[in-house]
Design an enzyme around this catalytic site. Structure first.
Site, PDB file in Angstrom:
ATOM      1  N   GLN A  99       3.951   3.866   0.227  1.00 17.46           N
ATOM      2  CA  GLN A  99       4.016   4.536   1.532  1.00 17.46           C
ATOM      3  C   GLN A  99       5.382   5.213   1.688  1.00 17.46           C
ATOM      4  O   GLN A  99       5.623   5.910   2.657  1.00 17.46           O
ATOM      5  CB  GLN A  99       3.846   3.503   2.651  1.00 17.46           C
ATOM      6  CG  GLN A  99       2.512   2.804   2.618  1.00 17.46           C
ATOM      7  CD  GLN A  99       2.543   1.524   3.477  1.00 17.46           C
ATOM      8  OE1 GLN A  99       2.281   1.556   4.674  1.00 17.46           O
ATOM      9  NE2 GLN A  99       2.870   0.402   2.867  1.00 17.46           N
ATOM     10  N   HIS A 117       2.240   8.931   1.744  1.00 17.61           N
ATOM     11  CA  HIS A 117       2.812   9.567   2.940  1.00 17.61           C
ATOM     12  C   HIS A 117       3.726  10.742   2.610  1.00 17.61           C
ATOM     13  O   HIS A 117       4.585  11.095   3.413  1.00 17.61           O
ATOM     14  CB  HIS A 117       3.550   8.526   3.789  1.00 17.61           C
ATOM     15  CG  HIS A 117       2.628   7.528   4.450  1.00 17.61           C
ATOM     16  ND1 HIS A 117       3.026   6.324   4.957  1.00 17.61           N
ATOM     17  CD2 HIS A 117       1.274   7.593   4.682  1.00 17.61           C
ATOM     18  CE1 HIS A 117       1.991   5.682   5.484  1.00 17.61           C
ATOM     19  NE2 HIS A 117       0.915   6.425   5.316  1.00 17.61           N
ATOM     20  N   CYS A 125       6.084  25.652   4.966  1.00 15.65           N
ATOM     21  CA  CYS A 125       6.024  26.472   6.171  1.00 15.65           C
ATOM     22  C   CYS A 125       4.729  26.140   6.913  1.00 15.65           C
ATOM     23  O   CYS A 125       3.649  26.146   6.312  1.00 15.65           O
ATOM     24  CB  CYS A 125       6.046  27.946   5.764  1.00 15.65           C
ATOM     25  SG  CYS A 125       5.608  29.047   7.124  1.00 15.65           S
ATOM     26  N   GLY A 186       7.063  -5.533   0.458  1.00 13.05           N
ATOM     27  CA  GLY A 186       7.918  -4.932   1.481  1.00 13.05           C
ATOM     28  C   GLY A 186       7.207  -4.007   2.439  1.00 13.05           C
ATOM     29  O   GLY A 186       7.731  -2.956   2.781  1.00 13.05           O
ATOM     30  N   GLU A 214       9.342 -11.975   5.211  1.00 12.98           N
ATOM     31  CA  GLU A 214       8.734 -12.764   6.295  1.00 12.98           C
ATOM     32  C   GLU A 214       7.209 -12.595   6.290  1.00 12.98           C
ATOM     33  O   GLU A 214       6.693 -11.649   5.685  1.00 12.98           O
ATOM     34  CB  GLU A 214       9.316 -12.344   7.650  1.00 12.98           C
ATOM     35  CG  GLU A 214       9.074 -10.888   7.981  1.00 12.98           C
ATOM     36  CD  GLU A 214       9.776 -10.415   9.257  1.00 12.98           C
ATOM     37  OE1 GLU A 214      10.770 -11.052   9.673  1.00 12.98           O
ATOM     38  OE2 GLU A 214       9.324  -9.415   9.824  1.00 12.98           O
ATOM     39  N   ALA A 230      12.548  -8.570  -2.317  1.00  7.15           N
ATOM     40  CA  ALA A 230      11.839  -7.964  -3.456  1.00  7.15           C
ATOM     41  C   ALA A 230      12.766  -7.839  -4.668  1.00  7.15           C
ATOM     42  O   ALA A 230      12.353  -8.072  -5.805  1.00  7.15           O
ATOM     43  CB  ALA A 230      11.312  -6.588  -3.055  1.00  7.15           C
TER      44      ALA A 230
HETATM   45  C1  BV8 Z   1      -4.441   9.200  10.628  1.00 11.02           C
HETATM   46  C2  BV8 Z   1       5.840   9.001   6.990  1.00 11.02           C
HETATM   47  C3  BV8 Z   1      -6.339  10.421  11.298  1.00 11.02           C
HETATM   48  C4  BV8 Z   1       6.928   9.885   7.405  1.00 11.02           C
HETATM   49  C5  BV8 Z   1       4.640   7.386   8.401  1.00 11.02           C
HETATM   50  C6  BV8 Z   1      -7.205   2.889  11.540  1.00 11.02           C
HETATM   51  C7  BV8 Z   1      -7.592   3.813  10.579  1.00 11.02           C
HETATM   52  C8  BV8 Z   1      -6.938   5.031  10.450  1.00 11.02           C
HETATM   53  C9  BV8 Z   1      -5.882   5.354  11.284  1.00 11.02           C
HETATM   54  C10 BV8 Z   1      -5.480   4.458  12.239  1.00 11.02           C
HETATM   55  C11 BV8 Z   1      -6.138   3.235  12.362  1.00 11.02           C
HETATM   56  N1  BV8 Z   1      -5.552   2.556  13.384  1.00 11.02           N
HETATM   57  C12 BV8 Z   1      -4.547   3.317  13.885  1.00 11.02           C
HETATM   58  C13 BV8 Z   1      -4.481   4.490  13.224  1.00 11.02           C
HETATM   59  C14 BV8 Z   1      -3.536   5.587  13.543  1.00 11.02           C
HETATM   60  C15 BV8 Z   1      -2.213   5.541  12.822  1.00 11.02           C
HETATM   61  C16 BV8 Z   1      -1.725   4.131  12.659  1.00 11.02           C
HETATM   62  O1  BV8 Z   1      -1.887   3.495  11.643  1.00 11.02           O
HETATM   63  N2  BV8 Z   1      -1.083   3.593  13.685  1.00 11.02           N
HETATM   64  C17 BV8 Z   1      -0.601   2.219  13.662  1.00 11.02           C
HETATM   65  C18 BV8 Z   1       0.924   2.186  13.773  1.00 11.02           C
HETATM   66  C19 BV8 Z   1      -1.295   1.479  14.742  1.00 11.02           C
HETATM   67  N3  BV8 Z   1      -2.354   6.199  11.538  1.00 11.02           N
HETATM   68  C20 BV8 Z   1      -2.188   7.522  11.394  1.00 11.02           C
HETATM   69  O2  BV8 Z   1      -1.882   8.232  12.342  1.00 11.02           O
HETATM   70  C21 BV8 Z   1      -2.393   8.068  10.014  1.00 11.02           C
HETATM   71  N4  BV8 Z   1      -3.228   9.218  10.063  1.00 11.02           N
HETATM   72  O3  BV8 Z   1      -4.899   8.193  11.087  1.00 11.02           O
HETATM   73  O4  BV8 Z   1      -5.098  10.371  10.603  1.00 11.02           O
HETATM   74  C22 BV8 Z   1      -7.050  11.682  11.043  1.00 11.02           C
HETATM   75  C23 BV8 Z   1      -8.372  11.605  10.704  1.00 11.02           C
HETATM   76  C24 BV8 Z   1      -9.082  12.776  10.483  1.00 11.02           C
HETATM   77  C25 BV8 Z   1      -8.430  13.994  10.588  1.00 11.02           C
HETATM   78  C26 BV8 Z   1      -7.106  14.056  10.911  1.00 11.02           C
HETATM   79  C27 BV8 Z   1      -6.403  12.882  11.128  1.00 11.02           C
HETATM   80  C28 BV8 Z   1      -1.091   8.560   9.386  1.00 11.02           C
HETATM   81  C29 BV8 Z   1      -0.057   7.488   9.309  1.00 11.02           C
HETATM   82  C30 BV8 Z   1       1.182   7.984   8.586  1.00 11.02           C
HETATM   83  C31 BV8 Z   1       2.389   7.648   9.319  1.00 11.02           C
HETATM   84  N5  BV8 Z   1       3.572   8.072   8.574  1.00 11.02           N
HETATM   85  N6  BV8 Z   1       5.722   7.907   7.909  1.00 11.02           N
HETATM   86  C32 BV8 Z   1       8.221   9.220   7.669  1.00 11.02           C
HETATM   87  O5  BV8 Z   1       8.568   8.243   7.026  1.00 11.02           O
HETATM   88  O6  BV8 Z   1       8.940   9.776   8.525  1.00 11.02           O
HETATM   89  S1  BV8 Z   1       4.587   5.780   8.956  1.00 11.02           S
HETATM   90  C33 BV8 Z   1       5.775   4.684   8.509  1.00 11.02           C
HETATM   91  O7  BV8 Z   1       5.057   3.474   8.388  1.00 11.02           O
HETATM   92  C34 BV8 Z   1       6.570   4.660   7.270  1.00 11.02           C
HETATM   93  O8  BV8 Z   1       6.973   5.877   6.817  1.00 11.02           O
HETATM   94  C35 BV8 Z   1       5.762   3.969   6.223  1.00 11.02           C
HETATM   95  O9  BV8 Z   1       5.225   4.934   5.375  1.00 11.02           O
HETATM   96  C36 BV8 Z   1       4.690   3.296   7.044  1.00 11.02           C
HETATM   97  C37 BV8 Z   1       4.503   1.860   6.812  1.00 11.02           C
HETATM   98  O10 BV8 Z   1       5.655   1.141   7.109  1.00 11.02           O
HETATM   99  P1  BV8 Z   1       6.140   0.073   6.049  1.00 11.02           P
HETATM  100  O11 BV8 Z   1       6.431   0.767   4.799  1.00 11.02           O
HETATM  101  O12 BV8 Z   1       5.212  -1.061   6.016  1.00 11.02           O
HETATM  102  O13 BV8 Z   1       7.548  -0.358   6.671  1.00 11.02           O
HETATM  103  P2  BV8 Z   1       7.855  -1.390   7.858  1.00 11.02           P
HETATM  104  O14 BV8 Z   1       9.224  -1.063   8.327  1.00 11.02           O
HETATM  105  O15 BV8 Z   1       6.783  -1.458   8.850  1.00 11.02           O
HETATM  106  O16 BV8 Z   1       7.894  -2.830   7.152  1.00 11.02           O
HETATM  107  C38 BV8 Z   1       8.911  -3.183   6.255  1.00 11.02           C
HETATM  108  C39 BV8 Z   1       8.574  -4.548   5.709  1.00 11.02           C
HETATM  109  O17 BV8 Z   1       9.488  -4.861   4.696  1.00 11.02           O
HETATM  110  C40 BV8 Z   1       8.658  -5.663   6.764  1.00 11.02           C
HETATM  111  O18 BV8 Z   1       7.487  -6.449   6.678  1.00 11.02           O
HETATM  112  C41 BV8 Z   1       9.895  -6.471   6.324  1.00 11.02           C
HETATM  113  O19 BV8 Z   1       9.752  -7.859   6.588  1.00 11.02           O
HETATM  114  C42 BV8 Z   1       9.918  -6.210   4.832  1.00 11.02           C
HETATM  115  N7  BV8 Z   1      11.230  -6.293   4.164  1.00 11.02           N
HETATM  116  C43 BV8 Z   1      12.462  -5.932   4.623  1.00 11.02           C
HETATM  117  N8  BV8 Z   1      13.402  -6.085   3.675  1.00 11.02           N
HETATM  118  C44 BV8 Z   1      12.756  -6.585   2.580  1.00 11.02           C
HETATM  119  C45 BV8 Z   1      11.377  -6.721   2.880  1.00 11.02           C
HETATM  120  N9  BV8 Z   1      10.489  -7.193   1.993  1.00 11.02           N
HETATM  121  C46 BV8 Z   1      10.943  -7.532   0.772  1.00 11.02           C
HETATM  122  N10 BV8 Z   1      12.263  -7.414   0.384  1.00 11.02           N
HETATM  123  C47 BV8 Z   1      13.187  -6.944   1.266  1.00 11.02           C
HETATM  124  N11 BV8 Z   1      14.488  -6.849   0.882  1.00 11.02           N
HETATM  125 ZN    ZN Z   2       5.782  31.092   5.954  1.00  7.79          ZN
END
Ligand code: BV8
Ligand code: ZN
Length: 246
Positions: A99, A117, A125, A186, A214, A230
């Site tokens: 991701q 992602h 553009c 992660g 966690e 990790a």
């Molecule tokens: C869409 C990219 C529809 C850019 C990001 C069910 C089905 C489909 C969609 C949905 C659904 N329910 C809800 C939805 C809508 C929505 C969604 O999921 N919402 C959620 C929040 C409720 N999804 C969408 O909108 C998606 N598109 O649905 O399109 C559609 C259909 C037809 C036609 C048109 C459209 C698109 C989602 C994409 C979002 N983009 N970002 C950017 O980065 O700026 S999201 C963002 O979250 C991040 O970029 C990342 O890619 C993603 C996931 O996050 P994680 O990677 O898990 O990171 P997080 O911080 O949460 O967790 C970190 C973890 O690491 C923690 O657990 C922590 O404990 C752990 N950690 C920390 N340190 C360590 C560690 N682990 C190990 N070692 C360590 N050292």
């Molecule tokens: Zn253009």
């Protein structure tokens, strides 16, 4: 570190391995996670910045946020977690389904990577869809304009409400379904449809191993949860692999 016997047996017989990764794998490279402790979205809502509507409302602000993250990513190096995953390729057929938009799996040497992602290095553009890599446009804190049509240039990442790249997602799903072991590393596993990847693995009877500091949404679903960093756990698993593969 002691691993449970069932896991070591799975590791010995596995041929195909999938790593499904999220922001946590890059935390030890100095890139902030989104959720959890120190997550950037504890301070602001994702849809305020990571959506097309937000970009159209205030393109300079959204661009500046990505520019800031690009600066951090450009200075970051892969950590021991990324490197261990790349080294797994010496022993298994490995797919990385990520991701993350930060390129660190590629820098570490992983070959088969599905970026769900997008990638912060690419831009396009919104008007004529001409692509620009970050070297081809002037990177400043205000949004660049397309040299062909004057349209706004945006990062090639998937924002909330946008479709994931279909090939990357379906190839990632297939790799997960056909895998013998799926490591979920992660990620909070709350963003869909990406979070369906571990479910595809389960559907294909893969052994699901979570690596996180966690418990997450996935913990009750995983066959084995390893809690810790990790960058510490993955190299230890690799050591076990080397014991029986050499
Ligand atoms: C869409 C990219 C529809 C850019 C990001 C069910 C089905 C489909 C969609 C949905 C659904 N329910 C809800 C939805 C809508 C929505 C969604 O999921 N919402 C959620 C929040 C409720 N999804 C969408 O909108 C998606 N598109 O649905 O399109 C559609 C259909 C037809 C036609 C048109 C459209 C698109 C989602 C994409 C979002 N983009 N970002 C950017 O980065 O700026 S999201 C963002 O979250 C991040 O970029 C990342 O890619 C993603 C996931 O996050 P994680 O990677 O898990 O990171 P997080 O911080 O949460 O967790 C970190 C973890 O690491 C923690 O657990 C922590 O404990 C752990 N950690 C920390 N340190 C360590 C560690 N682990 C190990 N070692 C360590 N050292
Ligand atoms: Zn253009």
């Amino acid at each position: 570190m002691e691993f449970k016997k069932e896991f070591l047996q799975k590791l010995q017989s596995a041929k195909k391995i999938v790593f499904f990764t999220g922001a946590g794998i890059s935390a030890e490279s100095g890139i902030s996670t989104f959720r959890g402790k120190d997550g950037i979205w504890n301070k602001m809502k994702p849809e305020e910045l990571a959506s097309f509507d937000a970009f159209m409302r205030n393109p300079d602000l959204v661009w500046e946020w990505y520019q800031h993250r690009r600066d951090i990513v450009n200075k970051a190096q892969p950590n021991a977690g990324h490197t261990a995953i790349a080294e797994f390729e010496k022993f298994f057929d490995v797919s990385v389904v990520t991701q993350n938009i930060d390129n660190l799996h590629r820098s570490a040497g992983s070959k088969k990577i599905f970026e769900l992602h997008g990638n912060i290095e690419r831009n396009f553009c919104i008007n004529c869809h001409t692509f620009y890599n970050s070297l081809e446009i002037e990177l400043s804190n205000t949004v660049p304009k397309c040299s062909k049509c004057g349209g706004l240039v945006r990062p090639d990442v998937v924002w909330f409400g946008e479709m994931l790249p279909q090939d990357e997602f379906s190839e990632g799903e297939k790799a997960a379904e056909w895998s013998d072991i799926c490591f979920v590393v992660g990620t909070s596993a709350v963003v869909y449809p990406a979070a369906y990847i571990p479910m595809s693995a389960k559907r294909g009877d893969s052994y699901l191993v979570e690596v996180n500091i966690e418990p997450t949404e996935l913990s009750s679903y995983a066959d084995y949860s390893l809690f810790g960093k990790a960058g510490e756990i993955l190299p230890k698993i690799l050591e076990e692999v080397k014991k029986f593969k050499s």
